[in-house]
Scaffold this motif. Sequence first.
Motif, PDB file in Angstrom:
ATOM      1  N   GLU A  25       0.821  -1.202   0.000  1.00 20.83           N
ATOM      2  CA  GLU A  25       0.000   0.000   0.000  1.00 20.83           C
ATOM      3  C   GLU A  25       0.859   1.258   0.000  1.00 20.83           C
ATOM      4  O   GLU A  25       0.572   2.226  -0.711  1.00 20.83           O
ATOM      5  CB  GLU A  25      -0.944   0.016   1.203  1.00 20.83           C
ATOM      6  CG  GLU A  25      -1.842   1.230   1.214  1.00 20.83           C
ATOM      7  CD  GLU A  25      -2.890   1.200   2.309  1.00 20.83           C
ATOM      8  OE1 GLU A  25      -3.605   2.209   2.426  1.00 20.83           O
ATOM      9  OE2 GLU A  25      -2.997   0.200   3.039  1.00 20.83           O
ATOM     10  N   ARG A  26       1.916   1.264   0.781  1.00 18.91           N
ATOM     11  CA  ARG A  26       2.823   2.423   0.826  1.00 18.91           C
ATOM     12  C   ARG A  26       3.390   2.696  -0.566  1.00 18.91           C
ATOM     13  O   ARG A  26       3.376   3.831  -1.054  1.00 18.91           O
ATOM     14  CB  ARG A  26       3.949   2.175   1.821  1.00 18.91           C
ATOM     15  CG  ARG A  26       4.958   3.318   1.900  1.00 18.91           C
ATOM     16  CD  ARG A  26       6.162   2.948   2.716  1.00 18.91           C
ATOM     17  NE  ARG A  26       6.845   1.854   2.019  1.00 18.91           N
ATOM     18  CZ  ARG A  26       7.865   1.177   2.499  1.00 18.91           C
ATOM     19  NH1 ARG A  26       8.322   1.443   3.699  1.00 18.91           N
ATOM     20  NH2 ARG A  26       8.436   0.227   1.816  1.00 18.91           N
ATOM     21  N   ARG A  29       0.603   4.041  -2.936  1.00 17.78           N
ATOM     22  CA  ARG A  29       0.231   5.437  -2.666  1.00 17.78           C
ATOM     23  C   ARG A  29       1.255   6.415  -3.258  1.00 17.78           C
ATOM     24  O   ARG A  29       0.894   7.400  -3.897  1.00 17.78           O
ATOM     25  CB  ARG A  29       0.089   5.675  -1.168  1.00 17.78           C
ATOM     26  CG  ARG A  29      -1.142   5.030  -0.579  1.00 17.78           C
ATOM     27  CD  ARG A  29      -1.261   5.284   0.931  1.00 17.78           C
ATOM     28  NE  ARG A  29      -2.515   4.767   1.424  1.00 17.78           N
ATOM     29  CZ  ARG A  29      -3.694   5.380   1.277  1.00 17.78           C
ATOM     30  NH1 ARG A  29      -3.758   6.543   0.674  1.00 17.78           N
ATOM     31  NH2 ARG A  29      -4.793   4.830   1.750  1.00 17.78           N
ATOM     32  N   ASP A  54      -9.850   4.485  -3.001  1.00 17.60           N
ATOM     33  CA  ASP A  54      -8.838   5.268  -2.280  1.00 17.60           C
ATOM     34  C   ASP A  54      -7.614   5.549  -3.146  1.00 17.60           C
ATOM     35  O   ASP A  54      -7.006   6.606  -3.063  1.00 17.60           O
ATOM     36  CB  ASP A  54      -8.460   4.658  -0.935  1.00 17.60           C
ATOM     37  CG  ASP A  54      -8.075   3.195  -0.995  1.00 17.60           C
ATOM     38  OD1 ASP A  54      -8.410   2.504  -1.968  1.00 17.60           O
ATOM     39  OD2 ASP A  54      -7.435   2.722  -0.040  1.00 17.60           O
ATOM     40  N   PHE A  55      -7.258   4.632  -4.049  1.00 15.79           N
ATOM     41  CA  PHE A  55      -6.137   4.866  -4.948  1.00 15.79           C
ATOM     42  C   PHE A  55      -6.546   5.805  -6.079  1.00 15.79           C
ATOM     43  O   PHE A  55      -5.731   6.594  -6.566  1.00 15.79           O
ATOM     44  CB  PHE A  55      -5.582   3.551  -5.484  1.00 15.79           C
ATOM     45  CG  PHE A  55      -4.986   2.705  -4.398  1.00 15.79           C
ATOM     46  CD1 PHE A  55      -3.928   3.171  -3.635  1.00 15.79           C
ATOM     47  CD2 PHE A  55      -5.492   1.458  -4.112  1.00 15.79           C
ATOM     48  CE1 PHE A  55      -3.382   2.405  -2.607  1.00 15.79           C
ATOM     49  CE2 PHE A  55      -4.961   0.683  -3.095  1.00 15.79           C
ATOM     50  CZ  PHE A  55      -3.901   1.156  -2.334  1.00 15.79           C
ATOM     51  N   ILE A  58      -6.110   9.281  -4.811  1.00 15.70           N
ATOM     52  CA  ILE A  58      -4.690   9.659  -4.803  1.00 15.70           C
ATOM     53  C   ILE A  58      -4.267  10.084  -6.209  1.00 15.70           C
ATOM     54  O   ILE A  58      -3.591  11.098  -6.392  1.00 15.70           O
ATOM     55  CB  ILE A  58      -3.814   8.501  -4.282  1.00 15.70           C
ATOM     56  CG1 ILE A  58      -4.069   8.289  -2.798  1.00 15.70           C
ATOM     57  CG2 ILE A  58      -2.336   8.749  -4.563  1.00 15.70           C
ATOM     58  CD1 ILE A  58      -3.511   7.010  -2.244  1.00 15.70           C
TER      59      ILE A  58
END
Length: 131
Positions: A25-26, A29, A54-55, A58
């Motif tokens: 995930e890091r 992102r 959520d991506f 971003i």
Amino acid sequence: MTLRREAFLDRVKERGEYDSLQEAERAARVVLALLGAHLVGEVRAQLAARLPEDFALILLNPLQSAEPLPPERFVRATAAWIEGATEQTAAWDVSAVLSTTADAAGDDLLRQILLQLPTGYDLLFGRPQPT
């Protein structure tokens, strides 16, 4: 079709050979925030529609970039944003995330994405184009 968050992260984790979903995930992102700074208009919106929410957010609210970064500088920028990363580990992160993103995008959208990016990004997406 939008990829589910878990499926997206599982693919990034597998391709990046990360020990945890948090590491995947890091990387996702950071790489998607940098990618979003390079894409504009309908292409960015279409890609966002194929990513987990959520991506997608971003990608749609990216880090700011004064100019499109060549692939090697994109990798260096990724290394700068990931604590403890080197250029080598950042290249691995970029590859894991962008190859998964390419799968979500599909061939037609990926071609449009690559038209907005400097030469050489096809390799970062794991989809070498004929020259």
